[in-house]
Design an enzyme around this catalytic site. Structure first.
Site, PDB file in Angstrom:
ATOM      1  N   SER A   1      40.712  39.035  31.333  1.00 48.22           N
ATOM      2  CA  SER A   1      40.645  39.141  32.797  1.00 48.22           C
ATOM      3  C   SER A   1      41.283  37.919  33.430  1.00 48.22           C
ATOM      4  CB  SER A   1      39.173  39.220  33.201  1.00 48.22           C
ATOM      5  OG  SER A   1      39.026  38.971  34.580  1.00 48.22           O
TER       6      SER A   1
ATOM      7  N   TYR B   1      30.081  35.780  32.670  1.00 43.31           N
ATOM      8  CA  TYR B   1      30.986  36.885  32.329  1.00 43.31           C
ATOM      9  C   TYR B   1      32.381  36.348  32.022  1.00 43.31           C
ATOM     10  CZ  TYR B   1      34.580  40.303  33.391  1.00 43.31           C
ATOM     11  OH  TYR B   1      35.727  41.047  33.351  1.00 43.31           O
TER      12      TYR B   1
ATOM     13  N   LYS C   1      34.906  36.101  28.369  1.00 40.95           N
ATOM     14  CA  LYS C   1      36.317  36.470  28.184  1.00 40.95           C
ATOM     15  C   LYS C   1      37.088  35.279  27.608  1.00 40.95           C
ATOM     16  CE  LYS C   1      36.126  40.679  29.810  1.00 40.95           C
ATOM     17  NZ  LYS C   1      36.190  41.804  28.873  1.00 40.95           N
TER      18      LYS C   1
HETATM   19  N1  UFG Z   1      35.087  42.256  48.953  1.00 33.86           N
HETATM   20  C1  UFG Z   1      34.647  42.528  50.237  1.00 33.86           C
HETATM   21  N2  UFG Z   1      33.656  43.433  50.382  1.00 33.86           N
HETATM   22  C2  UFG Z   1      33.076  44.068  49.335  1.00 33.86           C
HETATM   23  C3  UFG Z   1      33.520  43.784  48.024  1.00 33.86           C
HETATM   24  C4  UFG Z   1      34.539  42.856  47.869  1.00 33.86           C
HETATM   25  O1  UFG Z   1      35.144  41.962  51.215  1.00 33.86           O
HETATM   26  O2  UFG Z   1      32.152  44.876  49.558  1.00 33.86           O
HETATM   27  C5  UFG Z   1      36.175  41.284  48.790  1.00 33.86           C
HETATM   28  C6  UFG Z   1      35.792  40.104  47.922  1.00 33.86           C
HETATM   29  O3  UFG Z   1      35.168  39.118  48.684  1.00 33.86           O
HETATM   30  C7  UFG Z   1      37.154  39.700  47.384  1.00 33.86           C
HETATM   31  C8  UFG Z   1      37.916  41.009  47.272  1.00 33.86           C
HETATM   32  O4  UFG Z   1      37.229  41.929  48.099  1.00 33.86           O
HETATM   33  O5  UFG Z   1      37.783  38.909  48.325  1.00 33.86           O
HETATM   34  C9  UFG Z   1      37.958  41.568  45.858  1.00 33.86           C
HETATM   35  O6  UFG Z   1      36.646  41.600  45.361  1.00 33.86           O
HETATM   36  P1  UFG Z   1      36.287  42.373  44.001  1.00 33.86           P
HETATM   37  O7  UFG Z   1      34.830  42.156  43.759  1.00 33.86           O
HETATM   38  O8  UFG Z   1      36.780  43.767  44.064  1.00 33.86           O
HETATM   39  O9  UFG Z   1      37.190  41.645  42.940  1.00 33.86           O
HETATM   40  P2  UFG Z   1      37.152  40.137  42.432  1.00 33.86           P
HETATM   41  O10 UFG Z   1      38.546  39.651  42.541  1.00 33.86           O
HETATM   42  O11 UFG Z   1      36.109  39.328  43.050  1.00 33.86           O
HETATM   43  O12 UFG Z   1      36.661  40.399  40.958  1.00 33.86           O
HETATM   44  C10 UFG Z   1      37.571  40.707  39.981  1.00 33.86           C
HETATM   45  C11 UFG Z   1      36.984  41.555  38.844  1.00 33.86           C
HETATM   46  C12 UFG Z   1      36.021  40.766  38.030  1.00 33.86           C
HETATM   47  C13 UFG Z   1      36.588  39.429  37.695  1.00 33.86           C
HETATM   48  C14 UFG Z   1      36.974  38.721  38.973  1.00 33.86           C
HETATM   49  C15 UFG Z   1      37.463  37.338  38.817  1.00 33.86           C
HETATM   50  O13 UFG Z   1      36.350  42.680  39.363  1.00 33.86           O
HETATM   51  O14 UFG Z   1      35.765  41.458  36.842  1.00 33.86           O
HETATM   52  O15 UFG Z   1      38.011  39.490  39.553  1.00 33.86           O
HETATM   53  O16 UFG Z   1      38.829  37.303  38.490  1.00 33.86           O
HETATM   54  F1  UFG Z   1      35.701  38.666  37.028  1.00 33.86           F
END
Ligand code: UFG
Length: 338
Positions: free
Chosen positions: A124, A148, A152
């Site tokens: 990831s 998590y 990885k």
């Molecule tokens: N977000 C919102 N509202 C929500 C959910 C997410 O505004 O209800 C925003 C988050 O704050 C972030 C963006 O959308 O800015 C993406 O969020 P995600 O949770 O979809 O994805 P992330 O980049 O945080 O997480 C991903 C993977 C994880 C990994 C992480 C770190 O899902 O498995 O990247 O690289 F660990």
């Protein structure tokens, strides 16, 4: 060539099954269905028009893995299986380290016993933590912010060490950015357990009225519109990256880390706009506080994937939104009863 997919019934695993079958590979799945449903595999069979051998098995169960390898003799493994909820990993770190590391060690020991020497691992972009350079190349300094993420990171190190010790071994570490979308058939897609954490499942819930409104976590980041920027990648493009990685692993030994992303960053508000434009459906949303631990911007340098694997993405953000919505509309209750 026969490929074992651990966690092959999950979101990325099921899409990869389809692409491997369509590319002519034989596929066998090991899944304990803690975060997936056997129905996903029936649908994979419907899309590809081919059978998928499947075993309900935990990869930590050495005896079960031994039986599977003895019966199936896979030529290569794609290791998707693992716990993946960032927040849960902070609350239950031991469970994450035990499950994700144990399963990988058991798998590697079983592969060694049966002379299986090719493995593609689901890593990831989380291993980059807060990147110093954007777009982030594979050579960037690593560091994680959740148990998590550290699983990885540690599994990558285990695989790197094993590839150094065993000259027969071929390892490809695929560092996924943000997989979204669904198969264009609308038959398989993301089906999160309980309340989703990730952005796209929440966009879908807000658009369908299952959730009153989407909370946009933070509008005051140092990004073009103040919301966080990520590299969203269509799950079918991502799945095809695995087929390329398997082809590469069949011809090379050693260990390579490869980013799978588009190279383009989009903000949370970009996602909402693209979703509304491509589906014609409104996403009610409110601006909310920042989510602890979020990084302002992360997107991939995808040049190594092109050079080494001959892979590049084909689908647009609109494709991602449209396909995700089509799956949601056809399967409002996921793989459960309609
Ligand atoms: N977000 C919102 N509202 C929500 C959910 C997410 O505004 O209800 C925003 C988050 O704050 C972030 C963006 O959308 O800015 C993406 O969020 P995600 O949770 O979809 O994805 P992330 O980049 O945080 O997480 C991903 C993977 C994880 C990994 C992480 C770190 O899902 O498995 O990247 O690289 F660990």
């Amino acid at each position: 060539m026969k490929i074992l997919l651990t966690g092959g019934a999950g979101f990325i695993g099921s899409h990869t099954c389809v692409e491997l079958l369509e590319a002519g590979y034989d596929v066998v799945v090991a899944d304990n269905y803690v975060n997936s449903q056997p129905e996903a595999l029936r649908r994979v069979e419907a899309i590809a028009g081919r059978k998928v051998a499947s075993y309900e098995a935990d990869v930590c169960d050495a005896a079960a893995m031994d039986r599977l390898f003895a019966a199936e003799k896979p030529d290569a493994v794609i290791h998707f299986a693992g716990l993946k909820a960032v927040g849960e990993s902070v609350e239950k770190p031991l469970m994450y380290y035990r499950n994700n590391l144990d399963s990988t060690l058991t798998l590697l020991e079983t592969m060694k016993k049966y002379g299986c020497s090719r493995i593609v691992f689901s890593s990831s972009a989380t291993v980059y933590g807060q990147p110093e350079v954007l777009p982030v190349p594979e050579t960037a300094r690593l560091g994680c912010s959740s148990p998590y993420g550290w699983t990885k990171y540690m599994i990558e190190q285990i695989l790197r060490d094993q590839a150094a010790a065993d000259k027969e071994l071929s390892v490809v570490l695929l560092r996924y950015f943000n997989p979204v979308g669904a198969h264009p058939s609308g038959l398989i897609g993301e089906n999160p357990n309980g309340r989703p954490n990730n952005l796209m499942p929440n966009v879908l819930n807000a658009a369908s009225g299952r959730m009153k409104e989407l909370k946009v976590f933070g509008g005051d980041y140092d990004t073009p519109d103040g919301t966080c920027v990520r590299d969203y990648i269509h799950v079918v493009d991502l799945a095809k990256g695995h087929v390329c990685a398997i082809r590469y692993a069949a011809e090379h030994t050693g260990c390579e880390a490869v980013n799978l992303g588009t190279g383009v960053g989009y903000s949370v508000l970009d996602i909402i706009k693209s979703f509304e434009k491509s589906t014609g459906v409104k996403v009610p949303y409110v601006m909310a506080d920042r989510r602890p631990g979020d990084i302002p911007a992360v997107y991939a340098d995808p040049r190594k994937a092109a050079a080494l694997l001959g892979w590049h993405t084909e689908k647009s953000l609109d494709d991602m939104c449209r396909d995700a919505w089509a799956f949601k509309e056809k399967n409002p209750n996921g793989y459960g009863a309609e």
